[in-house]
Design a protein around this motif. Structure first.
Motif, PDB file in Angstrom:
ATOM      1  N   UNK A 195      16.971 -23.183   0.912  1.00  0.00           N
ATOM      2  CA  UNK A 195      15.516 -23.315   0.874  1.00  0.00           C
ATOM      3  C   UNK A 195      15.015 -24.366   1.850  1.00  0.00           C
ATOM      4  N   UNK A 196      15.727 -25.482   1.967  1.00  0.00           N
ATOM      5  CA  UNK A 196      15.278 -26.524   2.889  1.00  0.00           C
ATOM      6  C   UNK A 196      15.427 -26.097   4.357  1.00  0.00           C
ATOM      7  N   UNK A 197      16.458 -25.308   4.642  1.00  0.00           N
ATOM      8  CA  UNK A 197      16.589 -24.750   5.997  1.00  0.00           C
ATOM      9  C   UNK A 197      15.407 -23.835   6.306  1.00  0.00           C
ATOM     10  N   UNK A 198      15.025 -23.031   5.308  1.00  0.00           N
ATOM     11  CA  UNK A 198      13.901 -22.111   5.471  1.00  0.00           C
ATOM     12  C   UNK A 198      12.599 -22.886   5.686  1.00  0.00           C
ATOM     13  N   UNK A 199      12.405 -23.981   4.933  1.00  0.00           N
ATOM     14  CA  UNK A 199      11.193 -24.795   5.080  1.00  0.00           C
ATOM     15  C   UNK A 199      11.073 -25.361   6.492  1.00  0.00           C
ATOM     16  N   UNK A 200      12.195 -25.780   7.074  1.00  0.00           N
ATOM     17  CA  UNK A 200      12.174 -26.310   8.441  1.00  0.00           C
ATOM     18  C   UNK A 200      11.760 -25.218   9.426  1.00  0.00           C
ATOM     19  N   UNK A 201      12.279 -24.004   9.250  1.00  0.00           N
ATOM     20  CA  UNK A 201      11.912 -22.890  10.133  1.00  0.00           C
ATOM     21  C   UNK A 201      10.423 -22.576   9.999  1.00  0.00           C
ATOM     22  N   UNK A 202       9.911 -22.630   8.768  1.00  0.00           N
ATOM     23  CA  UNK A 202       8.494 -22.348   8.542  1.00  0.00           C
ATOM     24  C   UNK A 202       7.605 -23.389   9.210  1.00  0.00           C
ATOM     25  N   UNK A 203       8.013 -24.641   9.137  1.00  0.00           N
ATOM     26  CA  UNK A 203       7.241 -25.719   9.776  1.00  0.00           C
ATOM     27  C   UNK A 203       7.181 -25.525  11.286  1.00  0.00           C
ATOM     28  N   UNK A 204       8.333 -25.232  11.907  1.00  0.00           N
ATOM     29  CA  UNK A 204       8.381 -25.040  13.364  1.00  0.00           C
ATOM     30  C   UNK A 204       7.513 -23.860  13.792  1.00  0.00           C
TER      31      UNK A 204
END
Length: 311
Positions: A195-204
C-alpha cells in the motif's frame, strides 16, 4: 502496416487496449486464487490490479479523445483530456491503497484461525510470478510508446504496471516466506508495504498531472533544447525574448518574441519564422508554435546570452 509506420494515435490506442486485456486477465486470476487462499496481500494485489484495469480503460478513452482534431469548442485541441486522466488514475490509486491498509489492519487485529492451504499457496506464488512477467513486458511497451508519442496517459499506465511488478514481487516473496515459516502475520505486513508503494506512485502521478493542468512550463532539459534550436538560427535575427512553454497531454505549446532587422520585408520575416517553426517541429512534432515578430529599434543589439549557454 508495420508498427513503426502506424499513425501515432492508432499506435497509442492499440497499446492501451493491450494494457486493458492483460490487466483483465491478471485481476481475474488474482481474485480467484486470493479469495480461495484467504490471503489479504494477494487480494490487495488484485485490488491494485483492478485499479490498474480501470486506469487502463481511462487511459484508452483519454488517448482516443486527445487524438481528435481541434473543434469549435476546443480550439487548442483535446490534449488535456490525458492530464485529467492522470489525475483520475492517481485518485483511484489512493483509494486502492487505503482499502489495502484497512483490510490488512483488520486481519492483524482478527487473524484467521486456520492456516493457509499449502497447495493454494503454490498456486498463488505461480499467479504472482505470471503477473510479474506480464506486467514487466506490457509496462515496457507502454513506456516506449508513451515516450514516442509524448502521452502522459500511457506513461501513467506504464508506471502503474511497473508498480504492480514490484508489489507482485513483494507478495510472491511474502507467500514463499509464509509457506516456509508458517508465520501468517507476514501476509498483512507485506500488504501494508504494498500500500505504501502504491501511495508513492499516486503522489508522483498527481504531481505530474497537476503540472500539466496548471500550464506548468516544460522541463529544464526541454526548454534548453528549444532554446538551442532557436539559437541555431541566430544569424538571421537580432534577438529573441519572452520564451514560454506549456504542455497539454501530448501537445506542447511554444511561443516567443523574435526581434528582426527593421528593414527586412514581411515576406522575409515570415520565411524566418516559418523555418524556425519547422525545425522546432522536427524535434517536437506535436508542438504548437507561435512567434511574434518585432522590428529592431536599437534596444536589441546583443544576441541573447542563452544562445552562448546552449552551444
Amino acid at each position: 502496416m508495420t508498427p513503426s509506420s502506424q499513425n501515432p494515435n492508432t499506435e497509442k490506442e492499440n497499446t492501451a487496449i493491450l494494457s486493458v486485456g492483460s490487466n483483465s486477465a491478471l485481476v481475474l486470476m488474482k481474485l480467484i486464487v486470493g479469495f480461495a487462499l484467504g490471503s489479504v496481500s494477494m487480494i490487495s494485489e488484485a485490488i491494485h490490479s483492478g485499479m490498474d484495469l480501470l486506469a487502463s480503460i481511462i487511459a484508452f478513452l483519454s488517448v482516443r479523445k486527445s487524438g481528435q482534431a481541434p473543434d469549435d469548442e476546443h480550439t487548442f485541441g483535446h490534449g488535456k483530456f490525458e492530464s485529467i486522466s492522470g489525475m483520475i488514475e492517481a485518485l483511484l490509486i489512493f483509494i486502492a491503497a487505503i482499502l489495502i491498509i484497512e483490510e490488512a489492519i483488520a486481519k492483524i487485529i482478527d487473524p484467521a484461525s486456520e492456516p493457509m492451504n499449502q497447495t493454494l499457496m503454490i498456486a498463488g506464488i505461480m499467479v504472482m510470478g505470471i503477473s510479474v512477467g506480464v506486467n514487466a513486458l506490457v509496462s515496457a511497451r507502454l513506456m516506449k510508446i508513451a515516450k514516442k508519442t509524448e502521452s502522459i496517459a500511457l506513461e501513467s499506465d506504464a508506471w502503474h504496471l511497473r508498480t504492480d511488478v514490484y508489489t507482485s514481487l513483494g507478495v510472491m516473496t511474502g507467500l514463499i516466506l509464509i509457506w516456509a515459516t508458517k508465520i501468517a502475520i507476514l501476509d498483512s505486513l507485506i500488504a501494508i508495504g504494498v500500500a505504501f508503494v502504491i501511495l508513492k506512485a499516486a503522489y508522483d502521478l498527481t504531481k505530474k498531472s497537476y503540472k500539466d493542468l496548471i500550464d506548468y512550463r516544460l522541463t529544464d532539459e526541454e526548454v534548453s533544447r528549444i532554446t538551442s534550436i532557436i539559437c541555431e538560427h541566430q544569424s538571421v535575427y537580432v534577438n529573441f525574448h519572452g520564451l514560454r512553454t506549456r504542455r497539454a497531454g501530448p501537445e506542447i505549446f511554444i511561443d516567443l518574441h523574435l526581434v528582426v532587422d527593421k528593414d527586412i520585408s514581411v515576406e522575409q520575416s515570415h520565411d524566418i519564422t516559418d523555418h524556425l517553426e519547422k525545425d522546432l517541429k522536427i524535434e517536437y512534432p506535436r508542438a504548437n508554435v507561435t512567434i511574434h515578430v518585432e522590428p529592431n529599434t536599437g534596444e536589441h543589439i546583443k544576441k541573447p546570452p542563452l544562445c552562448d549557454l546552449a552551444r
